[in-house]
Design a protein around this motif. Sequence first.
Motif, short mmCIF file in Angstrom:
data_model
loop_
_atom_site.label_atom_id
_atom_site.label_comp_id
_atom_site.label_asym_id
_atom_site.label_seq_id
_atom_site.Cartn_x
_atom_site.Cartn_y
_atom_site.Cartn_z
N VAL A 142 4.09 -5.70 -4.99
CA VAL A 142 3.56 -5.25 -6.28
C VAL A 142 2.77 -6.39 -6.91
CG1 VAL A 142 4.18 -4.41 -8.58
CG2 VAL A 142 5.55 -3.75 -6.61
N GLY A 143 1.58 -6.07 -7.42
CA GLY A 143 0.74 -7.07 -8.08
C GLY A 143 1.34 -7.56 -9.40
N THR A 144 0.82 -8.64 -9.90
CA THR A 144 1.36 -9.28 -11.10
C THR A 144 1.13 -8.47 -12.38
OG1 THR A 144 -0.71 -10.52 -11.26
CG2 THR A 144 1.14 -11.61 -10.17
N ASP A 145 0.13 -7.58 -12.39
CA ASP A 145 -0.19 -6.81 -13.59
C ASP A 145 0.31 -5.37 -13.55
OD1 ASP A 145 -1.53 -9.07 -14.46
OD2 ASP A 145 -3.49 -8.37 -13.78
N VAL A 146 1.29 -5.09 -12.70
CA VAL A 146 1.81 -3.73 -12.54
C VAL A 146 3.17 -3.62 -13.22
CG1 VAL A 146 2.55 -1.97 -10.89
CG2 VAL A 146 0.59 -3.43 -10.37
N ALA A 147 3.33 -2.59 -14.05
CA ALA A 147 4.60 -2.33 -14.72
C ALA A 147 5.14 -0.98 -14.28
CB ALA A 147 4.42 -2.35 -16.22
N GLY A 148 6.46 -0.88 -14.16
CA GLY A 148 7.09 0.40 -13.84
C GLY A 148 7.25 0.69 -12.36
N ILE A 149 6.73 -0.18 -11.52
CA ILE A 149 6.86 -0.02 -10.07
C ILE A 149 7.36 -1.35 -9.51
CG2 ILE A 149 5.65 0.51 -7.91
CD1 ILE A 149 3.50 1.91 -9.60
N LYS A 150 8.32 -1.27 -8.59
CA LYS A 150 8.83 -2.49 -7.98
C LYS A 150 8.90 -2.34 -6.47
CE LYS A 150 13.64 -1.29 -9.06
NZ LYS A 150 13.37 0.09 -9.43
N GLU A 151 9.09 -3.43 -5.78
CA GLU A 151 9.18 -3.41 -4.33
C GLU A 151 10.31 -2.48 -3.88
OE1 GLU A 151 9.42 -7.32 -2.64
OE2 GLU A 151 7.60 -7.97 -3.63
N ASN A 152 10.11 -1.82 -2.75
CA ASN A 152 11.05 -0.88 -2.13
C ASN A 152 11.14 0.46 -2.84
OD1 ASN A 152 11.73 -2.74 -0.05
ND2 ASN A 152 13.11 -3.76 -1.48
N ASP A 153 10.35 0.68 -3.90
CA ASP A 153 10.29 2.01 -4.52
C ASP A 153 9.58 2.97 -3.58
OD1 ASP A 153 11.54 1.39 -6.88
OD2 ASP A 153 9.71 1.25 -8.08
N THR A 154 9.93 4.24 -3.68
CA THR A 154 9.20 5.29 -2.98
C THR A 154 8.25 5.92 -3.99
OG1 THR A 154 11.05 5.71 -1.50
CG2 THR A 154 9.41 7.45 -1.69
N ILE A 155 6.99 6.04 -3.61
CA ILE A 155 5.98 6.56 -4.52
C ILE A 155 5.23 7.72 -3.88
CG2 ILE A 155 5.62 4.36 -5.70
CD1 ILE A 155 3.00 4.11 -4.00
N PHE A 156 4.55 8.49 -4.73
CA PHE A 156 3.60 9.49 -4.28
C PHE A 156 2.27 9.11 -4.93
CE2 PHE A 156 7.59 11.53 -3.59
CZ PHE A 156 7.39 12.30 -2.45
N TYR A 157 1.20 9.12 -4.12
CA TYR A 157 -0.11 8.69 -4.60
C TYR A 157 -1.19 9.59 -4.02
CZ TYR A 157 -0.94 6.65 -0.03
OH TYR A 157 -1.12 6.49 1.32
N ASP A 158 -2.37 9.54 -4.58
CA ASP A 158 -3.51 10.33 -4.14
C ASP A 158 -3.89 9.95 -2.71
OD1 ASP A 158 -6.03 11.53 -3.70
OD2 ASP A 158 -6.53 11.40 -5.82
N ARG A 159 -3.95 10.94 -1.82
CA ARG A 159 -4.18 10.66 -0.39
C ARG A 159 -5.53 10.00 -0.12
NH1 ARG A 159 -3.89 13.69 3.79
NH2 ARG A 159 -2.19 15.00 3.07
N HIS A 160 -6.48 10.11 -1.04
CA HIS A 160 -7.81 9.53 -0.82
C HIS A 160 -7.94 8.12 -1.40
CE1 HIS A 160 -9.09 13.36 0.68
NE2 HIS A 160 -8.63 13.95 -0.41
N ALA A 161 -6.89 7.60 -1.98
CA ALA A 161 -6.94 6.30 -2.64
C ALA A 161 -6.74 5.16 -1.64
CB ALA A 161 -5.86 6.22 -3.71
N GLY A 162 -7.33 4.03 -1.95
CA GLY A 162 -7.05 2.79 -1.24
C GLY A 162 -7.76 2.59 0.08
N HIS A 163 -7.36 1.49 0.71
CA HIS A 163 -7.94 1.07 1.97
C HIS A 163 -6.81 0.60 2.90
CE1 HIS A 163 -11.86 1.19 0.10
NE2 HIS A 163 -11.32 0.55 -0.93
N THR A 164 -7.05 0.69 4.19
CA THR A 164 -6.06 0.26 5.17
C THR A 164 -6.33 -1.19 5.55
OG1 THR A 164 -5.92 2.51 6.02
CG2 THR A 164 -5.07 0.77 7.43
N ILE A 165 -5.23 -1.93 5.74
CA ILE A 165 -5.32 -3.32 6.16
C ILE A 165 -4.31 -3.52 7.28
CG2 ILE A 165 -3.68 -4.06 4.39
CD1 ILE A 165 -5.22 -6.70 4.21
N GLU A 166 -4.65 -4.34 8.27
CA GLU A 166 -3.74 -4.61 9.38
C GLU A 166 -3.32 -6.06 9.34
OE1 GLU A 166 -3.92 -4.68 14.18
OE2 GLU A 166 -4.73 -2.89 13.21
#
Length: 86
Positions: A44-68
């Motif tokens: 979790v980034g430093t400016d994020v509130a309400g979400i922490k590591e190991n949480d299960t989330i649901f997000y928009d399927r078209h959001a973000g980018h993949t990194i390896e």
Amino acid sequence: MKAIGRNLIIKKTKEGTTKTKGGLLLAENQRSDVRYVEANVVSVGTDVAGIKENDTIFYDRHAGHTIEINKNSYSVIKAQDVVVVT
């Protein structure tokens, strides 16, 4: 590995195939009827509130980018793309 700012590093939950009423098997990337997908939060980034590591989330399927990293695939999304935290 550490997310920065309002970003999240997530690992998508594998859904596998889904069978339609007509008997067709659909891969998870062919399910256009489902807008939000499930993932586990890795960092979790430093400016994020309400979400922490190991949480299960649901997000928009078209959001973000993949990194390896170390032959493992992760996605980087913005916190604003998250709609549910469990």
